[in-house]
Write a protein that holds these residues in place. Structure first.
Motif, PDB file in Angstrom:
ATOM      1  N   UNK A 225      -8.121 -47.444 -17.456  1.00 27.54           N
ATOM      2  CA  UNK A 225      -7.371 -46.208 -17.224  1.00 27.54           C
ATOM      3  C   UNK A 225      -7.858 -45.516 -15.961  1.00 27.54           C
ATOM      4  N   UNK A 226      -6.934 -44.906 -15.217  1.00 28.22           N
ATOM      5  CA  UNK A 226      -7.296 -43.991 -14.152  1.00 28.22           C
ATOM      6  C   UNK A 226      -6.571 -42.669 -14.431  1.00 28.22           C
ATOM      7  N   UNK A 227      -7.279 -41.553 -14.249  1.00 31.81           N
ATOM      8  CA  UNK A 227      -6.684 -40.238 -14.461  1.00 31.81           C
ATOM      9  C   UNK A 227      -7.099 -39.309 -13.334  1.00 31.81           C
ATOM     10  N   UNK A 228      -6.250 -38.344 -13.039  1.00 30.63           N
ATOM     11  CA  UNK A 228      -6.551 -37.309 -12.066  1.00 30.63           C
ATOM     12  C   UNK A 228      -6.062 -35.968 -12.596  1.00 30.63           C
ATOM     13  N   UNK A 229      -6.748 -34.916 -12.213  1.00 31.62           N
ATOM     14  CA  UNK A 229      -6.357 -33.598 -12.698  1.00 31.62           C
ATOM     15  C   UNK A 229      -6.716 -32.511 -11.705  1.00 31.62           C
TER      16      UNK A 229
END
Length: 539
Positions: free
Chosen positions: A336-340
Motif C-alpha cells: 500500500x502507498x498512502x498520502x495525506x
C-alpha cells in the motif's frame, strides 16, 4: 533455526517470490541450551561486576511508540526542551512536563543512594511494537504521545499500549548514544500451534538481545538526529524443535528541524517466523495474527514520512506519506502507498484541532482484488494536564475495488489516552478501527476494531505489578460481488505480571497470558495459555 530474509519491496513484484524461501540451519539441542545459559549468566556476572565498581544511576525508561504512534502534530513544529539525559519514546508511560521533575529521577530507595528507575524502564510489562504498529522505537518530545495503532497484528502499527524500547541515557550530554539489553524467557505454552482441534503443549526458551544506537538530538528531536534499534529473537522449543523460530525487528529513524519545517522519516522491518511479535517489548504475542490463526511466516516493511510546516503562530500544515507491505511467502501479500494533508489550528495553548484527508492504493496478490480508498478525518490533541493526554482522530473511509462490487463505506478512528496520576502509577488506553486485506482468505478484507488498556503500579519501591487486557473484532467483507464473506472473529487477551528490581542492572519477573479467538468459522478459533518467567540485564 535461522531463516532466509525476504527483503522484498512489493513494488518490484518480480523479485518477491524468489526471496520467499527459508533456509533451515539445525543445531544440536544441548549446544543451543548451553549457549543460552552461558550468555545469560555471563551477562548477569558482568552487570553485577559493573554495579560493584560504578555507582551509576539507573536510566529512566521510556517506550517507543507503536509504529503509528507519534508526537502530536500540535507541538511537532515548535522547539521543545529535551528531557535531561532520557529518551521518552513509549506510549505506555507518560512523560512529565518540563516543569515537573522526572519521577524516576526523583524517587529513591531509602537504603540506597541510587534513584529507582521508572516503572517501564525497570520492567518490560511484557518483554514486548513492528506498532511501530507503526512505531517501535520512535523518539518523542516532552509531550505525551498518543498510544495509537494502525495495524491488527504488528507491522505498520501495533496496538502498542505496552513498552517498545528503552531510553538512551548518560551522566552528561553527548552526541553519540547507545544502549544494550538482554532478556531471557522460559515459557510453558499449552497450545503452541494456536489451533482449535490440535492443542499441543511445550516449553520454550526465548533469547532476545536489543541494541540501540543514536546520533544527535534523539531525546528532544529539536535538531537533526538518527537512531537505529535492532532485536533478534530466538525461540527454542524443548520437544518440538521443528517449531523453532528466529525473528528480527529493525527500526531506523531520522529527523530534521529547521524552525518552520520539521521532517521525520522512519523505516520498520519485521522478519517473523511462526511467532507473534508485535514490537521490541511485546514478544509474548499479545496481539495474535487472528487472520491466520496459526503459526505463519510474515515479513513486514513500513515506511513513514511526516513533514510539518509552520504557517503562523497558530496554524500549521502536516503532510503524510506511508508505505506498508505485508509479505506472506506462502499466502496473499499486499502493498500500500498512502498520502495525506492536514491543517491544524492551535485553538487553545493545550488544544489543537485538525482536518484533512488521506488517499491511497493497495496492490493485492492474485486472486484478490486491488483497491483504492479515501478518508476524511477530524483530529484532536488535548494535553489536559501534565499527567493526562488525549489524542483522537475520527472520520469515514470510502474504499473502491477493481472487482465488480460497489464502494464500501466505513467509519475509521483512533483514540489514545495516557494518565499518570501519581508516581509509580500509569494507565494507558487505546482504541481504533482500520480496514486491511486478508492474507489468508482471497477476495476479502476485514475491518479490525479494537480497544486495549494497561495498568501498572509500583509497590514497595522494587516490586512492579502490571495488568494488560485487550479486545478486537474482525469483521470480514467481500471485495468481489461473487464472493460471500461471513467470517467474524472476536479476540481478547489478559496478561497480569509481577516483576522485581533485583539490582540496578538486573530485573526478574513472572507473567501469565491468556488469549482466545472465537470465530463463527471453527477452524480459526483457538484458546491459548502461557506462563513465563523472565530476566533482563541492562548494560
Amino acid at each position: 533455526m535461522c531463516s532466509g530474509i525476504a527483503l522484498t519491496i512489493y513494488r518490484f513484484a518480480a523479485f518477491r517470490h524468489r526471496t520467499a524461501e527459508g533456509i533451515t540451519c539445525p543445531a544440536p539441542r544441548s549446544r543451543i541450551l548451553g549457549l543460552m545459559a552461558g550468555i545469560f549468566f555471563a551477562a548477569v556476572l558482568a552487570a553485577q561486576a559493573q554495579e560493584s565498581v560504578e555507582p551509576d544511576v539507573l536510566p529512566s525508561l521510556a517506550e517507543p511508540p507503536a509504529a503509528s504512534a507519534e508526537a502530536p502534530p500540535s507541538v511537532s513544529t515548535e522547539p521543545l526542551p529535551a528531557l535531561p539525559q532520557s529518551l521518552p519514546y513509549t506510549a505506555a508511560e507518560p512523560v512529565p512536563s518540563a516543569a515537573e521533575p522526572v519521577p524516576s529521577a526523583a524517587e529513591t530507595v531509602p537504603s540506597a543512594p541510587e534513584p529507582l528507575p521508572s516503572s517501564e524502564l525497570a520492567f518490560p510489562s511484557s518483554p514486548e511494537p513492528l506498532s511501530p504498529s507503526t512505531n517501535y522505537t520512535t523518539a518523542q518530545t516532552t509531550v505525551i504521545p498518543p498510544p495509537v495503532a494502525t495495524a491488527p497484528y504488528g507491522g505498520g502499527g501495533s496496538k502498542n499500549i505496552f513498552p517498545a524500547g528503552e531510553t538512551i541515557s548518560s551522566g552528561e550530554p553527548r552526541r553519540f548514544h547507545y544502549e544494550l539489553r538482554l532478556t531471557v524467557r522460559g515459557v510453558w505454552d499449552d497450545n503452541i500451534f494456536i489451533s482449535h482441534t490440535n492443542k499441543v503443549s511445550d516449553y520454550y526458551f526465548a533469547i532476545e538481545p536489543v541494541i540501540t544506537i543514536g546520533v544527535g538530538d534523539i531525546a528532544g528531536r529539536n535538531r537533526s538526529y538518527l537512531r537505529l534499534d535492532y532485536m533478534p529473537s530466538a525461540i527454542l522449543f524443548v520437544d518440538h524443535s521443528d517449531q523453532d523460530a528466529f525473528n528480527q525487528l529493525i527500526h531506523l529513524e531520522g529527523g530534521y528541524n529547521s524552525g518552520r519545517l520539521t521532517l521525520t522519516l522512519s523505516e520498520d522491518i519485521a522478519l517473523l517466523e511462526s511467532a507473534n511479535l508485535n514490537s521490541f517489548f511485546d514478544t509474548t504475542g499479545l496481539w495474535a495474527n487472528t487472520d491466520a490463526s496459526g503459526p505463519t511466516r510474515l515479513n513486514i516493511f513500513y515506511t513513514r514520512l511526516r513533514a510539518d510546516y509552520e504557517l503562523t503562530g497558530k496554524v500549521y500544515l502536516q503532510g503524510e506519506f506511508d508505505s506498508p507491505t505485508y509479505f506472506y511467502p506462502s499466502h496473499i501479500s499486499d502493498y500500500t502507498i498512502t498520502g495525506g494533508l492536514y491543517i491544524y489550528y492551535r485553538w487553545l495553548p493545550k488544544v489543537s484541532v485538525g482536518i484533512g484527508g488521506t488517499f491511497g492504493y493497495t496492490w493485492v496478490d492474485d486472486p484478490s482484488t486491488n483497491q483504492s480508498f479515501e478518508q476524511i478525518n477530524l483530529r484532536l490533541n488535548y494535553e489536559v494536564t501534565a499527567k493526562l493526554f488525549l489524542y483522537a482522530s475520527a472520520g469515514v473511509e470510502f474504499r473502491q475495488f477493481d472487482g465488480n462490487r460497489d464502494t464500501y463505506d466505513s467509519p475509521v478512528f483512533e483514540l489514545g489516552l495516557t494518565y499518570h496520576p501519581f508516581s509509580g502509577t500509569y494507565l494507558t488506553l487505546a482504541a481504533g478501527r482500520r480496514i486491511y486485506p486478508s492474507g489468508y482468505v482471497s477476495n476479502q478484507d476485514f475491518g479490525a476494531t479494537y480497544v486495549a488498556g494497561r495498568f501498572q503500579q509500583r509497590l514497595f519501591h522494587r516490586v512492579y505489578f502490571g495488568l494488560g487486557a485487550g479486545y478486537e473484532n474482525s469483521d470480514y467483507i467481500s471485495t468481489n460481488r461473487d464472493v460471500s464473506a461471513t467470517r467474524n472473529d472476536d479476540y481478547w487477551f489478559i496478561e497480569p505480571s509481577v516483576d522485581v528490581l533485583i539490582t540496578r542492572w538486573l530485573s526478574a519477573g513472572v507473567y501469565y497470558l491468556h488469549r482466545e479467538d472465537s470465530s463463527n468459522e471453527d477452524f480459526f478459533s483457538f484458546e491459548d495459555n502461557q506462563v513465563g518467567v523472565r530476566a533482563t540485564v541492562r548494560f
